[in-house]
Design a protein around this motif. Structure first.
Motif, PDB file in Angstrom:
ATOM      1  N   SER A  30       0.849  -1.192   0.000  1.00  0.00           N
ATOM      2  CA  SER A  30       0.000   0.000   0.000  1.00  0.00           C
ATOM      3  C   SER A  30       0.879   1.234   0.000  1.00  0.00           C
ATOM      4  O   SER A  30       1.880   1.283   0.718  1.00  0.00           O
ATOM      5  CB  SER A  30      -0.896   0.019   1.242  1.00  0.00           C
ATOM      6  N   GLY A  31       0.488   2.228  -0.787  1.00  0.00           N
ATOM      7  CA  GLY A  31       1.303   3.432  -0.842  1.00  0.00           C
ATOM      8  C   GLY A  31       0.541   4.645  -1.338  1.00  0.00           C
ATOM      9  O   GLY A  31      -0.659   4.575  -1.603  1.00  0.00           O
ATOM     10  N   GLU A  32       1.279   5.739  -1.451  1.00  0.00           N
ATOM     11  CA  GLU A  32       0.738   6.994  -1.952  1.00  0.00           C
ATOM     12  C   GLU A  32       1.725   7.583  -2.947  1.00  0.00           C
ATOM     13  O   GLU A  32       2.930   7.590  -2.715  1.00  0.00           O
ATOM     14  CB  GLU A  32       0.532   7.980  -0.801  1.00  0.00           C
ATOM     15  N   VAL A  33       1.200   8.077  -4.070  1.00  0.00           N
ATOM     16  CA  VAL A  33       2.042   8.679  -5.104  1.00  0.00           C
ATOM     17  C   VAL A  33       2.491  10.061  -4.626  1.00  0.00           C
ATOM     18  O   VAL A  33       1.675  10.910  -4.306  1.00  0.00           O
ATOM     19  CB  VAL A  33       1.281   8.797  -6.439  1.00  0.00           C
ATOM     20  N   LYS A  34       3.805  10.272  -4.572  1.00  0.00           N
ATOM     21  CA  LYS A  34       4.364  11.556  -4.153  1.00  0.00           C
ATOM     22  C   LYS A  34       4.899  12.367  -5.325  1.00  0.00           C
ATOM     23  O   LYS A  34       4.891  13.588  -5.296  1.00  0.00           O
ATOM     24  CB  LYS A  34       5.487  11.351  -3.130  1.00  0.00           C
ATOM     25  N   LYS A  72       0.477   7.107 -16.393  1.00  0.00           N
ATOM     26  CA  LYS A  72      -0.664   7.909 -16.839  1.00  0.00           C
ATOM     27  C   LYS A  72      -1.947   7.537 -16.086  1.00  0.00           C
ATOM     28  O   LYS A  72      -2.933   8.254 -16.157  1.00  0.00           O
ATOM     29  CB  LYS A  72      -0.862   7.742 -18.336  1.00  0.00           C
ATOM     30  N   GLN A  73      -1.935   6.434 -15.364  1.00  0.00           N
ATOM     31  CA  GLN A  73      -3.121   5.961 -14.650  1.00  0.00           C
ATOM     32  C   GLN A  73      -3.263   6.590 -13.264  1.00  0.00           C
ATOM     33  O   GLN A  73      -4.306   6.431 -12.626  1.00  0.00           O
ATOM     34  CB  GLN A  73      -3.069   4.443 -14.498  1.00  0.00           C
ATOM     35  N   VAL A  74      -2.226   7.265 -12.787  1.00  0.00           N
ATOM     36  CA  VAL A  74      -2.252   7.820 -11.436  1.00  0.00           C
ATOM     37  C   VAL A  74      -1.785   9.273 -11.445  1.00  0.00           C
ATOM     38  O   VAL A  74      -1.183   9.731 -12.416  1.00  0.00           O
ATOM     39  CB  VAL A  74      -1.360   7.001 -10.474  1.00  0.00           C
ATOM     40  N   LYS A  75      -2.075   9.959 -10.340  1.00  0.00           N
ATOM     41  CA  LYS A  75      -1.593  11.332 -10.173  1.00  0.00           C
ATOM     42  C   LYS A  75      -1.073  11.486  -8.751  1.00  0.00           C
ATOM     43  O   LYS A  75      -1.358  10.653  -7.886  1.00  0.00           O
ATOM     44  CB  LYS A  75      -2.700  12.336 -10.484  1.00  0.00           C
ATOM     45  N   VAL A  76      -0.317  12.541  -8.509  1.00  0.00           N
ATOM     46  CA  VAL A  76       0.233  12.803  -7.189  1.00  0.00           C
ATOM     47  C   VAL A  76      -0.918  12.874  -6.185  1.00  0.00           C
ATOM     48  O   VAL A  76      -1.944  13.497  -6.442  1.00  0.00           O
ATOM     49  CB  VAL A  76       1.060  14.109  -7.184  1.00  0.00           C
ATOM     50  N   GLY A  77      -0.749  12.195  -5.063  1.00  0.00           N
ATOM     51  CA  GLY A  77      -1.767  12.157  -4.019  1.00  0.00           C
ATOM     52  C   GLY A  77      -2.632  10.913  -4.048  1.00  0.00           C
ATOM     53  O   GLY A  77      -3.311  10.612  -3.067  1.00  0.00           O
TER      54      GLY A  77
END
Length: 100
Positions: A30-34, A72-77
């Motif tokens: 589990s994580g978060e895009v920074k 391209k499937q994710v963004k910061v946060g």
């Protein structure tokens, strides 16, 4: 006799599917895009323990991505779950999806 063979085969198949699902779940992190660096094909992730990579403590790391299209499937946060592997060139995200 045929019913016993069918029942045994069905139980074996069920067990192998359940074991595979557990193994896949154990490898997910589990994580978060920074940060996202599309040009370099890298993503910075803040994540919890990654036992599949031998990381017992939460940390923030830069990973390569197996396929640049994943960026391209994710963004910061975004909160995500991902799988990664270690190679000579560093750690590479092999699968990634937004958390539900």
């Amino acid at each position: 006799m045929n019913n016993i063979i069918r029942l045994t085969a069905a139980l074996a198949l069920t067990f192998s599917i359940a074991t595979g699902a557990l193994a896949a779940g154990a490898a997910s992190i589990s994580g978060e895009v920074k940060k996202i660096d599309e040009g370099a094909g890298k993503i910075t992730l803040k994540h919890g323990p990654a036992k599949s990579l031998g990381m017992e403590e939460p940390m923030t790391m830069v990973y390569r991505v197996k396929d640049a299209a994943m960026l391209k499937q994710v963004k910061v946060g975004d909160k995500i779950t991902f799988e990664a592997e270690e190679a000579a060139s560093g750690y590479t995200v092999t699968r990634m999806e937004k958390a539900k």
